[in-house]
Write an enzyme that holds these catalytic residues in place. Structure first.
Site, mmCIF file in Angstrom:
data_model
loop_
_atom_site.group_PDB
_atom_site.id
_atom_site.type_symbol
_atom_site.label_atom_id
_atom_site.label_comp_id
_atom_site.label_asym_id
_atom_site.label_seq_id
_atom_site.Cartn_x
_atom_site.Cartn_y
_atom_site.Cartn_z
ATOM 1 N N LYS A 164 0.857 -1.188 0.000
ATOM 2 C CA LYS A 164 0.000 0.000 0.000
ATOM 3 C C LYS A 164 0.890 1.235 0.000
ATOM 4 C CE LYS A 164 -3.895 -2.396 0.584
ATOM 5 N NZ LYS A 164 -5.001 -2.431 -0.378
ATOM 6 N N LYS A 190 2.234 -9.364 -1.731
ATOM 7 C CA LYS A 190 1.815 -9.329 -3.128
ATOM 8 C C LYS A 190 1.551 -7.905 -3.577
ATOM 9 C CE LYS A 190 -3.240 -9.691 -2.932
ATOM 10 N NZ LYS A 190 -3.484 -8.448 -3.703
ATOM 11 N N ASP A 192 -0.932 -5.107 -5.056
ATOM 12 C CA ASP A 192 -2.370 -4.895 -5.071
ATOM 13 C C ASP A 192 -2.868 -5.229 -6.471
ATOM 14 O OD1 ASP A 192 -4.612 -3.380 -3.329
ATOM 15 O OD2 ASP A 192 -4.912 -2.979 -5.463
ATOM 16 N N GLU A 193 -4.120 -5.679 -6.552
ATOM 17 C CA GLU A 193 -4.680 -6.063 -7.847
ATOM 18 C C GLU A 193 -4.790 -4.887 -8.810
ATOM 19 O OE1 GLU A 193 -8.184 -5.280 -5.049
ATOM 20 O OE2 GLU A 193 -6.168 -6.147 -4.959
ATOM 21 N N HIS A 279 -6.807 -13.725 -8.241
ATOM 22 C CA HIS A 279 -7.484 -12.625 -7.553
ATOM 23 C C HIS A 279 -8.885 -12.466 -8.128
ATOM 24 C CE1 HIS A 279 -8.297 -8.915 -5.479
ATOM 25 N NE2 HIS A 279 -7.158 -9.051 -4.816
#
Length: 424
Positions: A164, A190, A192-193, A279
């Protein structure tokens, strides 16, 4: 009059080469559901809304859909019991497997295209496949046990964080965040999508930078942290993107399956030598309609497992998304229950995950899950490192069945998290 080519006992087709679909639909009171179901079975296979030449008895027998069962909800056997208005039904239709190649495009077209998405306005609740059809799908390459073996974690939920802010960071800036989070002892970090292959942050550049950050954190903690890179991209470029991140040493990849599609996801997952996280960003378009699309356990559970997802992002009812609790549990079941020998997919629980919620997730889903904690790690009042430690302490407490408040006496990070976000 009953048409023997249209209507059939379920027992008669159960061990034959048919794919059976269960639909929900709603009709005005008085409309003939038997005729409606028959039209759907014909319209989705050999026919149109008007009689046409060329449909022989042989074609009808081999390639036409069959109506297996019709249930009204609630079940009424006397017309005197009916209430004016609309009626709801469950309709089961069997489709000859010969009509459907073993891949997703024509499967979804055959079961949800044509009449099913226009004149009928039905919702596909589930699909029952013959074993011969499923054997064409390899399913997860690693699955739950493979991920556990790779991470050397036997008996606890795993912990994942996502970088983030979601977008806007260069690989160099993201690596700094990665390093701080990795110090807190998470298992995975990971993308973020929302961050894909963009000019200011190429996926292969992130792999190079984040792997160095992971190695630096390992020197401090002795704890391995695996980066999961988002390779979601267009059909023309995704294979090149995947190849480039693998060349940089990517250990796991992520794709947003609603946007790349089940079939392309399946192709990539079957070709890469690393685990794949699916996702669910955008999956709501598949199941949020009450009279169209699919059910969430089918769209976000069974089908993506068939497509080869080792890990699958799952929404919960606890993070602000109004998912029915029963559907949440059914999605978990579709990912984990034995199914024709396919490996199970490891659920990744996301949305509102913080230390105070860990016990609830473990009680409902067991240890075979990945807890995806974003804001509760990055936004911990003592920093990302403390956020990871707080989640780790909560996971240990859940495994050992120690009350959180008791565990917080030994963890200042957990105590601070509970004071901020509470329990449950």
């Amino acid at each position: 009059m009953t048409d023997k080519n249209i209507n059939v006992y379920g027992e008669e087709i159960r061990n034959r080469e048919f794919i059976t679909a269960v639909y929900h639909l709603e009709l005005p009171e008085g409309q003939d559901i038997v005729k409606k179901a028959a039209r759907l079975a014909v319209g989705q296979t050999v026919g149109t809304w008007v009689p046409i030449p060329g449909i022989t008895e042989d074609i009808r027998e081999k390639y036409m859909g069959k109506v297996v069962r019709i249930f009204d909800v609630p079940s009424l056997d006397l017309f005197t019991q009916a209430v004016e208005g609309r009626r709801q039904y469950l309709v089961e239709i069997a489709y000859p497997s010969a009509n459907i190649p073993e891949d997703f495009p024509m499967l979804l077209t055959a079961l949800l295209g044509n009449d099913a998405s226009t004149s009928a306005q039905v919702k596909l609740l589930d699909i029952e496949f013959p074993e011969s059809f499923i054997r064409k799908f390899s399913g997860p390459g690693y699955g739950t046990e493979g991920i556990r073996k790779l991470m050397e974690v036997k008996r606890r939920p795993l912990l994942l964080n996502m970088i983030k802010p979601c977008t806007g960071l260069s690989p160099e800036e993201g690596a700094k965040v990665f390093y701080q989070v990795a110090l807190g002892g998470v298992d995975f970090i990971k993308d973020d999508e929302l961050l894909g292959n963009v000019a200011y942050s190429r996926p292969w550049d992130r792999v190079a930078r984040y792997r160095k950050a992971a190695a630096a954190a390992y020197e401090k903690t002795g704890k391995k942290v695996v980066y999961i890179v988002n390779v979601t991209d267009g059909a023309a470029t995704i294979e090149d993107t995947v190849q480039r991140v693998l060349e940089e040493g990517a250990e796991m990849i992520m794709m947003n399956y609603p946007s790349v599609g089940y079939s392309l996801f399946r192709k990539i997952a079957s070709e890469v030598p690393v685990p794949v996280l699916a996702h669910n960003a955008g999956a709501g378009m598949f199941y949020e309609g009450s009279s169209s699309g699919m059910s969430s356990p089918l769209a976000a559970g069974k089908l993506i497992r068939m497509a080869g997802a080792d890990m699958v992002m799952v929404n919960t009812p606890y993070g602000g998304y109004p998912l029915e609790h029963s559907k949440y549990l059914q999605i978990l079941q579709k990912l984990q229950l034995p199914y024709y020998g396919l490996k199970s997919s490891l659920p990744v629980i996301g949305g509102g995950v913080h230390p105070g919620m860990v016990k609830k997730y473990v009680e409902e889903a067991g240890f075979d899950l990945i807890l995806a904690a974003g804001g509760s790690i990055i936004g911990h009042p003592m920093g990302p490192k403390a956020g990871g430690r707080a989640m780790g302490a909560a996971i240990a407490a859940a495994v050992m069945k120690i009350p959180l408040r008791e565990a917080a006496k030994e963890s200042k990070e957990l105590k601070a998290a509970l004071e901020l976000w509470g329990e449950g």
